[in-house]
Design a protein around this motif. Structure first.
Motif, PDB file in Angstrom:
ATOM      1  N   GLY B  12      -1.601   1.663  26.267  1.00 41.78           N
ATOM      2  CA  GLY B  12      -0.209   1.924  26.568  1.00 41.78           C
ATOM      3  C   GLY B  12       0.161   1.243  27.883  1.00 41.78           C
ATOM      4  N   GLU B  13       1.476   1.265  28.172  1.00 44.03           N
ATOM      5  CA  GLU B  13       1.956   0.530  29.343  1.00 44.03           C
ATOM      6  C   GLU B  13       2.821   1.445  30.200  1.00 44.03           C
ATOM      7  OE1 GLU B  13       3.890  -3.069  28.062  1.00 44.03           O
ATOM      8  OE2 GLU B  13       4.768  -3.353  30.061  1.00 44.03           O
ATOM      9  N   LEU B  43      -6.113   5.347  28.639  1.00 41.25           N
ATOM     10  CA  LEU B  43      -5.042   5.135  27.663  1.00 41.25           C
ATOM     11  C   LEU B  43      -4.036   4.070  28.096  1.00 41.25           C
ATOM     12  CD1 LEU B  43      -4.218   8.885  26.855  1.00 41.25           C
ATOM     13  CD2 LEU B  43      -5.612   7.305  25.507  1.00 41.25           C
ATOM     14  N   TYR B  44      -3.874   3.926  29.413  1.00 49.85           N
ATOM     15  CA  TYR B  44      -2.749   3.112  29.894  1.00 49.85           C
ATOM     16  C   TYR B  44      -3.185   2.043  30.899  1.00 49.85           C
ATOM     17  CZ  TYR B  44       0.451   6.643  28.013  1.00 49.85           C
ATOM     18  OH  TYR B  44       1.139   7.485  27.208  1.00 49.85           O
ATOM     19  N   ARG B  72       6.460   2.485  28.753  1.00 50.42           N
ATOM     20  CA  ARG B  72       7.117   1.446  27.948  1.00 50.42           C
ATOM     21  C   ARG B  72       6.473   1.329  26.568  1.00 50.42           C
ATOM     22  NH1 ARG B  72       9.994  -2.442  30.812  1.00 50.42           N
ATOM     23  NH2 ARG B  72       9.013  -4.140  29.657  1.00 50.42           N
ATOM     24  N   GLN B  73       5.164   1.589  26.519  1.00 48.16           N
ATOM     25  CA  GLN B  73       4.401   1.590  25.270  1.00 48.16           C
ATOM     26  C   GLN B  73       3.424   2.749  25.330  1.00 48.16           C
ATOM     27  OE1 GLN B  73       4.684  -0.216  22.583  1.00 48.16           O
ATOM     28  NE2 GLN B  73       6.249  -1.640  23.351  1.00 48.16           N
ATOM     29  N   ARG B  95      -0.237  12.091  27.179  1.00 46.29           N
ATOM     30  CA  ARG B  95      -1.312  12.065  26.193  1.00 46.29           C
ATOM     31  C   ARG B  95      -0.774  11.485  24.905  1.00 46.29           C
ATOM     32  NH1 ARG B  95      -2.476  17.929  27.672  1.00 46.29           N
ATOM     33  NH2 ARG B  95      -3.956  17.630  29.365  1.00 46.29           N
ATOM     34  N   PHE B  96      -1.548  10.657  24.252  1.00 44.82           N
ATOM     35  CA  PHE B  96      -1.069  10.109  22.990  1.00 44.82           C
ATOM     36  C   PHE B  96      -0.905  11.241  22.003  1.00 44.82           C
ATOM     37  CE2 PHE B  96      -2.647   5.464  23.411  1.00 44.82           C
ATOM     38  CZ  PHE B  96      -1.817   5.312  24.502  1.00 44.82           C
ATOM     39  N   GLY B  97       0.257  11.248  21.333  1.00 48.83           N
ATOM     40  CA  GLY B  97       0.502  12.296  20.347  1.00 48.83           C
ATOM     41  C   GLY B  97       0.938  13.611  20.965  1.00 48.83           C
TER      42      GLY B  97
END
Lengths: 507, 106
Positions: B12-13, B43-44, B72-73, B95-97
């Motif tokens: 991610g960004e 993650l980022y 941003r992502q 956190r993703f999700g």
């Protein structure tokens, strides 16, 4: 584009105006007059109004006028809708914000929320990011004018409105240090209620201006009020304004204009040599003649002959007719030996015939200003003024008449307005009583019953600045228009429509 | 002030916008770095941008309240305003999700 700058420059400082606060003439027609010369320079002003009251337009016009009239750059900060939306909406007014942007005169700082984007507060913040972006753009275009549209869009984005208020205050303080004059728009829920929705917007800025758009006698009537100028004098109360597609907002400063105009002393013909003689040798240029009489007494005929006299002398004429259609006007004129059709084709005459209900009086006044400014007539005839009174509220008619007067004086026109009274004469609407006080000449046409026959008679009630014939003269209407006869003697009560004595008519 | 850019694949960004070396800016950087050390670092990728130096980047992301952390992502774009002292919210949001909304208002 920005007409009526002349009236702005004619601004008189209101009473007590020597406070030494520098003013920025903003260039919205009429505004600077009531603002005592302009907005306090380098300060911030809240423009508050209900939805559709013209706040955004006011802001954009402030920027456009700065660029067009004063060569001052501007920055538009948009919160509510993307800047390109605003640019698209003002396109119809002939304002090309994109072109100003490309020319480096205007910058747009877009902070509108993007749809679908999520924003959360995770600690303390300030508006430093906004200030940094803003300062960069101010520097880039050399801006002295900044507009925020609108504050209302900012508050719901944050949980604590006091933080927002504090931060906005910081922004306005910084802009003040930079010497920039700032407008911030804000929405309000009611026409006569709290200044703005969140109750704190007014504390962010130095000054407050309110735009209103209330429903009044089934018509919208836009007004502008300067509620507060911190430490600076201004005119109080509500002033009507209009929005039109050619110049945007025009504020009608009412009594504040016109008074400085010089009075012309040369005379011109009213269209009838006999009546000229009664007026002491014609009517004055830049004066207003009111012809008052019942239906059928020849008011329209007098207006026609008034315009015809101008045409003969090579003077352009402008006729506003609210009672007769164009074919009727042309036909009637032709029957009195006046060819209006030719005059129109030669560009010497314009006839504007419309239903009085079609246009609000504020808008009509602005349209008239454009028309007069374009066409530059010498003579103006309005047939009739009373029908306008009938279709409007008393206040807006009064303001229309005052606005019309200053228009006539500003463009040095000679004007004739007609007024339809009842057949018996006597009673007048309160609106028209107002008109009498601002007209220079009043000609009364009356039916009178003399020796069991109905006759027409004419008298000059008032002729400002000149002696005039005070007799009551009989007249007839024939194939050549109005024929003036001798004075009617030995009677009284004619003005009231009820002659009281046996009369003789000297021939 | 400019921080090194860290780049990796499939990550991610994040962008953290600050204004110079104000107290809020410094706290936001500190709090972000803590979160990255905790669990977000894997993650980022992230960068710290000073709005005073790069107002054009701030314009791109529609920044006006600062500090502002912009994810941003991945999409949806998510903005966290403030010095990130609500560390729990930062972790929950990024956190993703994960869902950030637990009694939070915008």
């Amino acid at each position: 584009m920005m007409s009526a700058g002349a009236s702005a420059r004619a601004a008189r400082p209101p009473a007590g105006g020597a406070e030494g606060i520098e003013r920025l003439e903003i260039g919205i027609p009429g505004f600077d007059v009531i603002a005592g010369g302009g907005l306090p320079a380098g300060r911030s002003t809240l423009i508050a109004g209900t939805a559709g009251s013209g706040k955004t337009l006011f802001g954009v016009q402030f920027l456009v006028a700065g660029i067009e009239l004063y060569g001052q750059g501007g920055v538009l900060v948009s919160f509510d809708e993307p800047a390109r939306e605003i640019a698209r909406n003002v396109r119809s007014l002939g304002w090309d914000l994109g072109a100003y942007e490309r020319a480096g005169r205007l910058a747009m700082v877009d902070v509108a929320l993007v749809a679908g984007e999520e924003m959360l507060e995770a600690g303390q913040f300030d508006f430093g990011g906004l200030l940094a972006r803003l300062e960069r753009q101010i520097e880039r275009v050399g801006a002295t004018r900044v507009v925020f549209d609108s504050l209302t869009g900012i508050f719901p984005q944050f949980t604590d409105r006091n933080v927002v208020r504090r931060e906005l205050h910081r922004v306005t303080s910084r802009l003040r240090e930079l010497g920039v004059t700032t407008l911030m728009t804000a929405e309000r829920a009611e026409e006569y209620g709290p200044v703005a929705r969140y109750g704190v917007e007014e504390f962010v800025t130095d000054n407050v201006v309110i735009l209103r758009n209330p429903l009044n006698h089934e018509r919208r009537r836009r007004t502008l009020e300067i509620l507060k100028f911190r430490g600076a004098a201004h005119h109080k109360g509500e002033y009507p304004f209009s929005i039109d597609e050619r110049g945007g907002i025009t504020v009608i400063p009412l009594a504040e204009t016109g008074l400085k105009m010089r009075a012309l002393t040369d005379r011109t013909s009213i269209g009838k040599p006999d009546v000229d003689q009664m007026c002491g040798g014609g009517i004055f240029r830049d004066s207003i003649v009111l012809v008052s009489g019942a239906t059928g007494t020849g008011k329209t005929m007098m207006a026609t002959e008034f315009l015809a006299a101008g045409l003969r002398a090579g003077e352009r004429g402008l006729l506003y007719s609210f009672e007769e259609s164009r074919p009727q006007i042309l036909r009637n004129a032709a029957s009195w030996g006046v060819d209006f059709g030719d005059a129109e084709r030669e560009g010497m005459l314009r006839i504007d015939s419309r239903y009085p209900e079609r246009t609000g009086l504020e808008d009509l006044l602005v349209e008239m200003r454009h028309q007069i400014n374009d066409f530059r007539p010498v003579r103006l005839a309005i047939d009739s003024l009373s029908v306008l009174d009938r279709v409007s509220s008393g206040a807006s008619f009064r303001e229309f008449v005052i606005g019309l007067t200053s228009l006539i004086k500003e463009f040095e026109l000679v004007a004739m307005c007609t007024n339809t009274t009842g057949v018996g004469g006597g009673t007048q609407s309160p609106g028209l009583t107002q008109v009498s006080t601002i007209t220079d000449t009043i000609i009364l046409l009356r039916y009178v019953e003399i020796a069991s026959s109905v006759r027409r008679c004419l008298t000059i009630l008032k002729m400002r600045g000149s002696a005039h014939d005070k007799t009551i003269r009989e007249y007839t209407i024939g194939g050549h228009g109005m024929e003036l006869g001798g004075p009617i003697a030995a009677t009284s009560g004619i003005l009231a429509g009820t002659p009281g004595a046996r009369s003789q008519v000297r021939r | 002030m400019p921080r090194p850019r860290v780049r990796g694949a499939g990550k991610g960004e994040l962008r953290l916008y600050v204004t110079g070396s104000t107290l809020l800016s410094l706290r936001a950087i500190e709090n972000l770095e803590w979160s990255l050390q905790q669990e977000l670092g894997e993650l980022y990728d992230y960068e710290v941008i000073d709005v005073l130096e790069h107002p054009e980047l701030a314009a791109e992301d529609g920044i006006f309240a600062t500090p502002a952390l912009v994810r941003r992502q991945p999409l949806p774009v998510r903005k966290l305003i403030g010095d990130l002292s609500d560390r729990e919210l930062v972790l929950r949001s990024l956190r993703f999700g994960g869902s950030p909304r637990e009694g939070q208002t915008r």
